[in-house]
Scaffold this motif. Structure first.
Motif, PDB file in Angstrom:
ATOM      1  N   ASN A   1       0.824  -1.200   0.000  1.00  8.53           N
ATOM      2  CA  ASN A   1       0.000   0.000   0.000  1.00  8.53           C
ATOM      3  C   ASN A   1       0.864   1.259   0.000  1.00  8.53           C
ATOM      4  N   HIS A   2       1.961   1.231   0.738  1.00  7.61           N
ATOM      5  CA  HIS A   2       2.893   2.361   0.717  1.00  7.61           C
ATOM      6  C   HIS A   2       3.485   2.538  -0.679  1.00  7.61           C
ATOM      7  N   ARG A   3       3.783   1.424  -1.319  1.00  8.86           N
ATOM      8  CA  ARG A   3       4.375   1.478  -2.659  1.00  8.86           C
ATOM      9  C   ARG A   3       3.370   2.029  -3.682  1.00  8.86           C
ATOM     10  N   GLU A   4       2.132   1.625  -3.532  1.00  6.17           N
ATOM     11  CA  GLU A   4       1.100   2.123  -4.447  1.00  6.17           C
ATOM     12  C   GLU A   4       0.925   3.632  -4.277  1.00  6.17           C
ATOM     13  N   LEU A   5       0.949   4.087  -3.020  1.00  8.30           N
ATOM     14  CA  LEU A   5       0.849   5.523  -2.753  1.00  8.30           C
ATOM     15  C   LEU A   5       2.053   6.253  -3.325  1.00  8.30           C
ATOM     16  N   GLN A   6       3.231   5.682  -3.160  1.00  7.81           N
ATOM     17  CA  GLN A   6       4.455   6.309  -3.680  1.00  7.81           C
ATOM     18  C   GLN A   6       4.375   6.501  -5.189  1.00  7.81           C
ATOM     19  N   ARG A   7       3.899   5.491  -5.897  1.00 12.69           N
ATOM     20  CA  ARG A   7       3.793   5.607  -7.353  1.00 12.69           C
ATOM     21  C   ARG A   7       2.841   6.728  -7.748  1.00 12.69           C
ATOM     22  N   ALA A   8       1.737   6.832  -7.037  1.00 17.80           N
ATOM     23  CA  ALA A   8       0.738   7.854  -7.367  1.00 17.80           C
ATOM     24  C   ALA A   8       1.246   9.262  -7.062  1.00 17.80           C
ATOM     25  N   VAL A   9       1.898   9.445  -5.904  1.00 16.90           N
ATOM     26  CA  VAL A   9       2.389  10.772  -5.541  1.00 16.90           C
ATOM     27  C   VAL A   9       3.557  11.181  -6.434  1.00 16.90           C
ATOM     28  N   ARG A  10       4.365  10.214  -6.848  1.00 14.44           N
ATOM     29  CA  ARG A  10       5.472  10.554  -7.749  1.00 14.44           C
ATOM     30  C   ARG A  10       4.941  11.040  -9.093  1.00 14.44           C
ATOM     31  N   ARG A  11       3.940  10.374  -9.617  1.00 15.89           N
ATOM     32  CA  ARG A  11       3.349  10.826 -10.881  1.00 15.89           C
ATOM     33  C   ARG A  11       2.768  12.225 -10.723  1.00 15.89           C
ATOM     34  N   PHE A  12       2.093  12.451  -9.605  1.00 15.43           N
ATOM     35  CA  PHE A  12       1.511  13.765  -9.363  1.00 15.43           C
ATOM     36  C   PHE A  12       2.604  14.834  -9.280  1.00 15.43           C
ATOM     37  N   THR A  13       3.670  14.524  -8.575  1.00 15.05           N
ATOM     38  CA  THR A  13       4.782  15.475  -8.441  1.00 15.05           C
ATOM     39  C   THR A  13       5.385  15.804  -9.796  1.00 15.05           C
ATOM     40  N   ASP A  14       5.637  14.775 -10.601  1.00 14.47           N
ATOM     41  CA  ASP A  14       6.256  14.985 -11.917  1.00 14.47           C
ATOM     42  C   ASP A  14       5.339  15.770 -12.855  1.00 14.47           C
ATOM     43  N   GLU A  15       4.053  15.495 -12.798  1.00 14.42           N
ATOM     44  CA  GLU A  15       3.112  16.115 -13.725  1.00 14.42           C
ATOM     45  C   GLU A  15       2.692  17.526 -13.306  1.00 14.42           C
ATOM     46  N   TYR A  16       2.512  17.741 -12.015  1.00 13.69           N
ATOM     47  CA  TYR A  16       1.949  19.013 -11.544  1.00 13.69           C
ATOM     48  C   TYR A  16       2.951  19.894 -10.798  1.00 13.69           C
ATOM     49  N   LEU A  17       3.671  19.316  -9.843  1.00 12.53           N
ATOM     50  CA  LEU A  17       4.512  20.142  -8.981  1.00 12.53           C
ATOM     51  C   LEU A  17       5.779  20.632  -9.658  1.00 12.53           C
ATOM     52  N   VAL A  18       6.461  19.758 -10.394  1.00 15.20           N
ATOM     53  CA  VAL A  18       7.737  20.149 -11.006  1.00 15.20           C
ATOM     54  C   VAL A  18       7.572  21.338 -11.953  1.00 15.20           C
ATOM     55  N   PRO A  19       6.626  21.312 -12.901  1.00 17.41           N
ATOM     56  CA  PRO A  19       6.478  22.476 -13.783  1.00 17.41           C
ATOM     57  C   PRO A  19       6.073  23.744 -13.035  1.00 17.41           C
ATOM     58  N   ASP A  20       5.178  23.609 -12.046  1.00 20.92           N
ATOM     59  CA  ASP A  20       4.758  24.794 -11.291  1.00 20.92           C
ATOM     60  C   ASP A  20       5.908  25.322 -10.446  1.00 20.92           C
ATOM     61  N   ALA A  21       6.709  24.422  -9.898  1.00 25.03           N
ATOM     62  CA  ALA A  21       7.859  24.837  -9.085  1.00 25.03           C
ATOM     63  C   ALA A  21       8.844  25.660  -9.907  1.00 25.03           C
ATOM     64  N   LEU A  22       9.128  25.212 -11.118  1.00 26.02           N
ATOM     65  CA  LEU A  22      10.057  25.942 -11.983  1.00 26.02           C
ATOM     66  C   LEU A  22       9.538  27.337 -12.294  1.00 26.02           C
ATOM     67  N   ALA A  23       8.248  27.429 -12.570  1.00 29.63           N
ATOM     68  CA  ALA A  23       7.651  28.722 -12.915  1.00 29.63           C
ATOM     69  C   ALA A  23       7.603  29.656 -11.714  1.00 29.63           C
ATOM     70  N   ARG A  24       7.227  29.124 -10.550  1.00 35.01           N
ATOM     71  CA  ARG A  24       7.072  29.971  -9.361  1.00 35.01           C
ATOM     72  C   ARG A  24       8.423  30.395  -8.783  1.00 35.01           C
ATOM     73  N   GLU A  25       9.415  29.547  -8.876  1.00 35.79           N
ATOM     74  CA  GLU A  25      10.752  29.950  -8.430  1.00 35.79           C
ATOM     75  C   GLU A  25      11.251  31.119  -9.270  1.00 35.79           C
ATOM     76  N   GLU A  26      10.795  31.174 -10.503  1.00 33.90           N
ATOM     77  CA  GLU A  26      11.220  32.230 -11.414  1.00 33.90           C
ATOM     78  C   GLU A  26      10.467  33.534 -11.156  1.00 33.90           C
ATOM     79  N   ASP A  27       9.127  33.457 -10.967  1.00 33.80           N
ATOM     80  CA  ASP A  27       8.359  34.708 -10.817  1.00 33.80           C
ATOM     81  C   ASP A  27       8.052  35.070  -9.367  1.00 33.80           C
ATOM     82  N   GLY A  28       8.323  34.157  -8.427  1.00 25.44           N
ATOM     83  CA  GLY A  28       8.173  34.474  -7.012  1.00 25.44           C
ATOM     84  C   GLY A  28       6.749  34.485  -6.493  1.00 25.44           C
ATOM     85  N   LYS A  29       5.782  34.130  -7.328  1.00 24.36           N
ATOM     86  CA  LYS A  29       4.387  34.117  -6.887  1.00 24.36           C
ATOM     87  C   LYS A  29       4.096  32.833  -6.111  1.00 24.36           C
TER      88      LYS A  29
END
Length: 519
Positions: free
Chosen positions: A122-150
């Protein structure tokens, strides 16, 4: 690129295109026509017209100077005109959700062929799901927000709310009841501290320290006092809207006069004559998410000691951005309270019992920071292992030098020791009541946080040495190293300075020293 018909070339054909006005190169079996790009090359024309580059296989030269992500940009994908006959690309970018194959880039439990007593399927299944979410949503937003500071994009925060990630980041508890966690992967009653550790460590992979705190870090430390000590009416009103990311909260304890010294707080709260409201005066400094918070969990000096009060944004409250060494996306604030008011019903815990409320919050806050520190160190280990394998100096890869391997060894040792101690403490948390954790783990968690952040600072210094000038450059090959080195002091200070926490850990141990212990 799917619609573009690529041609097949021999290496001999490519070699004929070796002049400034007709220039092709090979990178990983792909042929690039750089004729129109030569004059725009950031590194100058000479770098591309060099006889070892123009018309040649420039794979090694490219990866000595550029990250793989450069090749994936649309403007450079358009330069591909074909492939080399009989050859296939040997290098492949990671797919969304992939587990890294680089040694020590992942914790042992995620490494193929290794085992752990702590994690279930169950931990492994959660890890796979959160990693996909991080790669798809957080990484691109992080790059943009680190740049504009919003602050983080509200769409990202809404998606996190949909998956109940905001709730999961507060750990196990009644606040999870009735919620569908990560699309139903985890049942609320089965969610434990290892699930929370998984969520924390996967989200940290976005590699942006300021963004990480901007991603409602203030809620992680500011909402638990409401959950644990607020009245039912207050919880019913505040908790749902905060966990839905409709409103934001921060923890306002630190002051210019009192950081680790909680007893030195000078912000005051006195009751109105009718006893129905608190009147708050003072200031708070370095408050994460303070610039965009709707609620402030405030530590105040009161007539009978210290009291924690939930203050809602309104008249008498002013917030100002503090520019620190990480991005303003974190919303770090200086806050002034000038006759600000809060209902007495917003008191968290007993009047005069604020020290207990504040201290009870520290264990989880520090443990969360240890989760993040352990994973971030591992990301730097991966960067350094890749770099020292592909970077050549004096005609050899950097990792052929014993001094370089010694630095890598120390980095790996530190990352592994922090993770293993963290998992040991997490196991204890899963098997102890909240009261037992406060009694038995306060010292251990304090020592772990001090140790993990001191390890992180050593790793940051060593990584800069390995990357050289690139390690102090905000863009390019060493951008993650520069960012890590610049922002690592935050982990060493937030939640308690290293020296203070080390001393706390020893003092806790001395309290348990048996009176009859002798050499």
């Amino acid at each position: 690129m799917a619609s573009k018909q690529l041609k097949i070339f021999t290496r001999e054909e490519v070699a004929k295109h070796n002049k400034q006005d007709d220039l092709w190169i090979i990178i990983d079996a792909k042929v690039y026509d750089l004729t129109r790009f030569v004059g725009m090359h950031p590194g100058g024309i000479a770098a591309l017209t060099d006889e070892e580059v123009a018309g040649q296989d420039a794979t090694d030269q490219f990866f000595a100077l550029h990250r793989f992500e450069v090749l994936l940009k649309p403007q450079y994908q358009r330069l591909i005109i074909g492939n080399i006959e009989g050859e296939e690309a040997a290098l492949h970018p990671p797919n969304v959700g992939d587990i890294s194959k680089v040694p020590y880039a992942e914790p042992t439990w995620l490494t193929e062929g290794y085992y752990s007593p702590y994690y279930t399927e169950n931990h492994r299944e959660l890890q796979r799901a959160v990693r996909r979410f991080t790669d798809e949503y957080l990484v691109p937003d992080a790059l943009a927000r680190e740049e504009d500071g919003k602050r983080p994009d509200q769409k990202v925060l809404d998606k996190m709310a949909e998956l109940e990630l905001h709730a999961m980041r507060l750990g196990p508890g009644k606040h999870l009841q009735g919620r569908t966690l990560m699309g139903g992967i985890v049942k609320p009653e089965e969610f434990n501290y290892f699930h929370e550790l998984v969520v924390m460590q996967e989200m940290v992979r976005c590699g942006a320290r300021g963004y990480g705190d901007g991603l409602l870090g203030g809620k992680v430390i500011g909402l638990p006092p409401v959950l644990n000590f607020g009245s039912q009416e207050l919880k019913d009103r505040v908790v749902p809207e905060v966990l839905a990311a409709k409103k934001f909260i921060c923890l306002a304890i630190s002051e210019a006069h009192a950081g680790s010294d909680v007893m030195g707080l000078q912000t005051t709260a006195v009751k109105t004559e009718d006893g129905k409201e608190w009147i708050i005066n003072g200031s708070k400094k370095w408050i994460t998410n303070g610039t965009f918070a709707d609620y402030f969990t405030v530590g105040c000096k009161t007539e009978d000691g210290f009291t924690v009060i939930l203050v809602e944004k309104g008249s008498g409250i002013e917030t100002r951005q503090i520019k620190t060494s990480y991005s303003t996306t974190a919303g770090t604030a200086f806050i002034t309270f000038d006759n600000a008011r809060a209902p007495v019903g917003n008191t968290l815990g007993e009047e005069g019992g604020g020290i207990f409320v504040m201290l009870s919050n520290f264990n989880h806050e520090r443990w969360v920071m240890c989760c993040a520190s352990a994973r971030a160190q591992r990301g730097i280990v991966e960067e350094c292992l890749k770099w020292t394998s592909q970077r050549k100096a004096f005609g050899k890869p950097l990792n052929s030098l014993a001094t370089v391997r010694a630095k890598l060894a120390a980095m790996i040792q530190r990352a592994e020791s922090v993770q293993n101690w963290l998992e040991s403490i997490t196991y204890q948390m899963c098997n102890m009541s909240y009261k037992q954790q406060a009694s038995k783990l306060a010292g251990q968690i304090a020592l772990l946080k001090s140790y993990s952040t001191s390890c992180a600072q050593e790793t940051a210094r060593d990584a800069v040495q390995l990357f050289g000038g690139r390690g102090i450059t905000k863009t390019g090959m060493g951008r993650l190293i520069e960012h890590y080195h610049r922002t690592i002091p935050f982990d060493a200070l937030l939640g308690g300075a290293e020296d203070v926490l080390s001393d706390l850990g020893v003092r806790q141990a001395l309290r348990s020293m048996p009176h009859d212990a002798r050499l």
